[in-house]
Motif scaffolding. Structure first.
Motif, PDB file in Angstrom:
ATOM      1  N   LEU A 183      -9.704   7.165 -10.240  1.00  0.00           N
ATOM      2  CA  LEU A 183     -10.347   8.333  -9.644  1.00  0.00           C
ATOM      3  C   LEU A 183     -10.207   9.568 -10.519  1.00  0.00           C
ATOM      4  O   LEU A 183     -10.895  10.570 -10.301  1.00  0.00           O
ATOM      5  N   GLY A 184      -9.316   9.518 -11.504  1.00  0.00           N
ATOM      6  CA  GLY A 184      -9.104  10.644 -12.399  1.00  0.00           C
ATOM      7  C   GLY A 184      -7.675  11.150 -12.340  1.00  0.00           C
ATOM      8  O   GLY A 184      -6.782  10.498 -11.801  1.00  0.00           O
ATOM      9  N   THR A 185      -7.468  12.334 -12.901  1.00  0.00           N
ATOM     10  CA  THR A 185      -6.137  12.947 -12.927  1.00  0.00           C
ATOM     11  C   THR A 185      -6.022  13.981 -11.813  1.00  0.00           C
ATOM     12  O   THR A 185      -7.014  14.597 -11.411  1.00  0.00           O
ATOM     13  N   PRO A 186      -4.820  14.197 -11.294  1.00  0.00           N
ATOM     14  CA  PRO A 186      -4.672  15.090 -10.134  1.00  0.00           C
ATOM     15  C   PRO A 186      -4.858  16.564 -10.475  1.00  0.00           C
ATOM     16  O   PRO A 186      -4.366  17.054 -11.486  1.00  0.00           O
ATOM     17  N   ASN A 187      -5.601  17.246  -9.612  1.00  0.00           N
ATOM     18  CA  ASN A 187      -5.660  18.707  -9.636  1.00  0.00           C
ATOM     19  C   ASN A 187      -4.668  19.162  -8.580  1.00  0.00           C
ATOM     20  O   ASN A 187      -4.959  19.110  -7.372  1.00  0.00           O
ATOM     21  N   PHE A 188      -3.495  19.583  -9.011  1.00  0.00           N
ATOM     22  CA  PHE A 188      -2.405  19.811  -8.059  1.00  0.00           C
ATOM     23  C   PHE A 188      -2.737  20.825  -6.974  1.00  0.00           C
ATOM     24  O   PHE A 188      -2.485  20.552  -5.788  1.00  0.00           O
TER      25      PHE A 188
END
Length: 225
Positions: free
Chosen positions: A209-214
């Motif tokens: 799904l991708g990398t986290p946007n905190f």
């Protein structure tokens, strides 16, 4: 296609998520004329899998990331043992419909549990080993990174008197979490004499799904009971 350069994984239960990573080379290699045989020990549907990304050389850390391509490619693909998990049906079907890999049915199992689920940077972490700083890379770096971000989410929830997030897979694949991840659309995971799978908009078998946007992830989790 086969997994490369190690793979990140997570043990999960209804009450908690514990991320772990396994390093090393693929247990079996496939060629263009043989069936792909990924290692399946951590591909059971409940488990979470973490791929790897990197900052493109010469780019800023705020620029779009790429699937990792220096030193190792991100692991990803489809299980030959476990069926596709119900929580990822829509996301995986979307990828296969819009961006069909183009490989013969005997090369990869399109109906298998697809991975990774998410990603994080996996290149050039500075660590101290025997009194010296060294750079290390791998999904064995991206998996604990993702785990630490989720731990920060749990800290914030606990501070508000809420419970830890528990098993995250069904939630992160749901519409409620759209936009929480930085979508990775550049790169691939070459192996077996092919370019592997391609990173595309939405879920893909390279960066999930991708990398986290905190900030977005934190806000979304805090909205839940």
């Amino acid at each position: 296609m086969n997994e490369r350069g190690g793979w990140g994984s997570a043990y999960v239960s209804p009450s908690h998520t514990i991320f772990k990573a396994q390093g090393g080379k693929p247990r079996q290699r496939a060629t263009r004329s043989t069936a792909d045989r990924p290692a399946d020990a951590c591909n059971a549907p409940p488990n979470g899998r973490v791929g790897a990304t990197q900052v493109v050389p010469g780019h800023k850390v705020t620029d779009p990331e790429s699937a990792v391509f220096q030193r190792f490619p991100s692991g990803g693909g489809f299980s030959n043992v476990f069926p596709r998990a119900s929580f990822q049906q829509n996301a995986v079907s979307n990828y296969l419909k819009k961006y069909p890999p183009g490989y013969a049915p005997n090369i990869y199992n399109a109906s298998g549990r697809a991975f990774p689920d998410v990603s994080a940077n996996g290149l050039n972490y500075s660590v101290a080993i025997n009194g010296e700083f060294r750079l290390v890379s791998g999904t064995s770096a991206s998996a604990p990174t993702f785990a630490s971000i989720l731990s920060a989410v749990n800290d914030a929830r606990l501070a508000l008197g809420k419970k830890p997030v528990g098993w995250i897979n069904p939630a992160i694949y749901s519409a409620a979490f759209n936009g929480v991840f930085n979508d990775i659309t550049n790169g691939s995971n070459p192996n077996c004499g092919t370019q592997g799978f391609l990173a595309k908009p939405g879920w893909d078998p390279v960066t999930g799904l991708g990398t986290p946007n905190f900030p977005k992830m934190l806000a979304r989790w805090l909205q839940l009971p």
